[in-house]
Design an enzyme around this catalytic site. Structure first.
Site, PDB file in Angstrom:
ATOM      1  N   ASP A  20       3.034   1.996  -4.941  1.00 21.96           N
ATOM      2  CA  ASP A  20       3.051   2.062  -6.420  1.00 21.96           C
ATOM      3  C   ASP A  20       3.682   3.352  -6.931  1.00 21.96           C
ATOM      4  OD1 ASP A  20       0.752   3.594  -5.816  1.00 21.96           O
ATOM      5  OD2 ASP A  20      -0.516   2.655  -7.342  1.00 21.96           O
ATOM      6  N   TYR A  73      -3.552  12.167   0.305  1.00 25.72           N
ATOM      7  CA  TYR A  73      -2.837  11.290  -0.636  1.00 25.72           C
ATOM      8  C   TYR A  73      -1.709  12.079  -1.305  1.00 25.72           C
ATOM      9  CZ  TYR A  73      -2.243   7.910  -4.478  1.00 25.72           C
ATOM     10  OH  TYR A  73      -1.731   7.005  -5.379  1.00 25.72           O
ATOM     11  N   GLY A 124     -12.282   2.442  -1.608  1.00 32.07           N
ATOM     12  CA  GLY A 124     -10.910   1.932  -1.702  1.00 32.07           C
ATOM     13  C   GLY A 124     -10.837   0.644  -2.512  1.00 32.07           C
ATOM     14  N   GLU A 175       0.848  -1.200   0.000  1.00 29.83           N
ATOM     15  CA  GLU A 175       0.000   0.000   0.000  1.00 29.83           C
ATOM     16  C   GLU A 175       0.874   1.238   0.000  1.00 29.83           C
ATOM     17  OE1 GLU A 175      -3.073   0.116  -1.172  1.00 29.83           O
ATOM     18  OE2 GLU A 175      -3.714  -1.242   0.421  1.00 29.83           O
ATOM     19  N   SER A 181     -13.136   3.752  -9.766  1.00 27.41           N
ATOM     20  CA  SER A 181     -12.816   4.662 -10.886  1.00 27.41           C
ATOM     21  C   SER A 181     -11.992   3.955 -11.933  1.00 27.41           C
ATOM     22  CB  SER A 181     -12.027   5.886 -10.439  1.00 27.41           C
ATOM     23  OG  SER A 181     -12.360   6.286  -9.179  1.00 27.41           O
ATOM     24  N   ASP A 210      -4.238   0.286  -9.662  1.00 32.69           N
ATOM     25  CA  ASP A 210      -5.652  -0.036  -9.846  1.00 32.69           C
ATOM     26  C   ASP A 210      -5.952  -0.370 -11.304  1.00 32.69           C
ATOM     27  OD1 ASP A 210      -5.533   0.798  -7.270  1.00 32.69           O
ATOM     28  OD2 ASP A 210      -6.724   2.605  -7.540  1.00 32.69           O
TER      29      ASP A 210
HETATM   30  C1  GLA Z   1      -5.168   4.534  -4.406  1.00 36.08           C
HETATM   31  C2  GLA Z   1      -4.415   4.786  -5.711  1.00 36.08           C
HETATM   32  C3  GLA Z   1      -3.418   3.667  -5.972  1.00 36.08           C
HETATM   33  C4  GLA Z   1      -2.512   3.439  -4.763  1.00 36.08           C
HETATM   34  C5  GLA Z   1      -3.349   3.285  -3.493  1.00 36.08           C
HETATM   35  C6  GLA Z   1      -2.499   3.206  -2.247  1.00 36.08           C
HETATM   36  O1  GLA Z   1      -5.968   3.401  -4.549  1.00 36.08           O
HETATM   37  O2  GLA Z   1      -5.321   4.883  -6.785  1.00 36.08           O
HETATM   38  O3  GLA Z   1      -2.659   3.968  -7.118  1.00 36.08           O
HETATM   39  O4  GLA Z   1      -1.570   4.469  -4.636  1.00 36.08           O
HETATM   40  O5  GLA Z   1      -4.257   4.367  -3.334  1.00 36.08           O
HETATM   41  O6  GLA Z   1      -1.749   2.037  -2.271  1.00 36.08           O
END
Ligand code: GLA
Length: 408
Positions: free
Chosen positions: A43, A230, A130, A40, A134, A178
């Site tokens: 990426d 974020y 989460g 987590e 999207s 994602d």
């Molecule tokens: C969101 C973002 C992902 C990743 C997660 C955290 O889902 O879209 O790209 O950074 O948060 O791991």
């Protein structure tokens, strides 16, 4: 992009399309949400992630038009949007159709020639949970445009283009996890992604053999305020890398992915708080992902479960993206012997936890985790028992034309 047979839900959607546009859809593009097992906030630090594409999907029923208009109806929102491919503007505010517009704009921006489309979209990926609803929307829409215009787009590019639509058109910062999961997820497997090279490896889960299920528990709190936090975490990671790159005399282009725990413990004194803790999370999380893959390969689900708990703790204490609700949900799960591992999943600040639960104990999980959580918080918690499914699939008529390259 594989083809698949239609389910009842697919047929219902095809009927909705036919009622709305008075013709049959040419095909259905179906893209899954994902639950991230571990890895987590790694990426965007060019690290490793291990998501699973889940049986919660967004489906776009589509048929090409003879003009350059796009008409798209969302069954979930009960709204239609229409726009011309030659004049795509971003709509004010946080609206679902910007994701559709964004995908079309980005595809055209890199030189693909699109056809106008009629589309009806339906999804059952919980929103702001989460679970990457999207990305599922972007990838389903991308599949529809691609298939209708018979474009050949490599899976990695599909993911990168979908991500670009979100970053550049919608204006939301996100990494690549994602979209990669929505495109390349594999049934029965988790997907190890190296977010620097974008190489992937499907890691068999063999959960049934271990009598386990993936259970997603929703805290009932939408992760609405998470965008600014974020972006702040992303900036903190870049600042940490800048400092570390100087002290360890690293080559240019270094990311937190390149820092080892040894480097970090030798030099963390040079990082002011909270940068040292942010870096410690990312560095240790990358290690946990690789250890998780090893544990899964040797069928050691108990070690894997412990790594999940370790990830949660690191996200809560060092990365500070958990919430009291996520902590409570994990804590309630941890008390049960039938839960092998649990942690928050996704960006954090609300949304869901992911749990590995003994198959025969799903009901006691519901009673002892979900019901207890509900009575303590009065929040509308929910749970979803998930299967690992394939990424983007097209359910098409038998006469689907063959693909051709971008500039043909
Ligand atoms: C969101 C973002 C992902 C990743 C997660 C955290 O889902 O879209 O790209 O950074 O948060 O791991």
């Amino acid at each position: 992009m594989s083809t698949a047979a239609a389910t009842r839900r697919d047929r219902d959607l095809a009927h909705s399309f036919a009622r709305r546009f008075a013709r049959e859809p040419q095909g259905l593009a179906k893209a899954p949400g994902r639950v991230n097992l571990i890895g987590e906030h790694t990426d965007y630090n060019e690290g490793f992630v291990l998501p699973v594409a889940i049986d919660r999907t967004v489906i776009a029923a589509f048929a090409p038009r003879s003009d350059r208009q796009v008409r798209v109806y969302s069954l979930e929102f009960g709204e239609e949007d229409s726009f011309a491919l030659d004049d795509i503007e971003r709509l004010e505010g946080d609206v679902w159709s910007n994701y559709v517009r964004g995908v079309a704009a980005v595809l055209q921006g890199v030189g693909y020639r699109l056809t106008g489309l009629d589309m009806v979209i339906q999804g059952d990926v919980p929103i702001e949970a989460g679970l990457a609803s999207s990305a599922a929307l972007e990838v389903a829409v991308l599949g529809a445009f691609q298939h209708a215009a018979t474009l050949a787009i490599d899976p990695r590019d599909q993911a990168l283009l979908a991500q670009r639509a979100e970053n550049e058109f919608v204006g939301v910062g996100c990494g690549i996890m994602d979209q990669m999961a929505a495109v390349m997820g594999r049934r029965g497997h988790a997907l190890l992604i190296d977010c620097r090279s974008l190489e992937t490896e499907a890691v068999p889960l063999n959960l049934a053999a271990h009598d386990l299920k993936i259970v997603v528990a929703h805290t009932g709190v939408r992760r609405a305020l998470s965008d600014s936090a974020y972006n702040q975490r992303r900036q903190e990671c870049s600042r940490a890398v800048q400092v570390l790159a100087q002290v360890i005399a690293a080559r240019p282009g270094v990311a937190l992915r390149d820092i080892t725990s040894k480097d970090l413990s030798a030099h963390q004194g040079s990082l002011p708080d909270p940068l040292a803790r942010r870096a410690r999370h990312v560095v240790s999380e990358n290690e946990r992902v690789l250890k998780s893959v090893e544990a899964l390969r040797r069928g050691d689900l108990l070690t894997f479960g412990q790594l999940l708990y370790g990830s949660h703790q690191s996200l809560a204490r060092d990365y500070e993206v958990s919430s009291p609700e996520l902590d409570l949900m994990v804590e309630l799960a941890r008390r049960l012997e039938v839960v092998v591992g649990a942690r928050m999943t996704g960006a954090g600040f609300g949304g869901c936890t992911v749990n590995l639960v003994r198959q025969e104990a799903i009901d006691s999980f519901r009673e002892q985790v979900i019901e207890t959580y509900r009575s303590r918080t009065s929040l509308p918690a929910e749970m979803y028992v998930c299967e690992a499914v394939d990424g983007l699939r097209i359910i098409a008529g038998a006469n689907a034309p063959a693909s051709r390259s971008p500039q043909d």
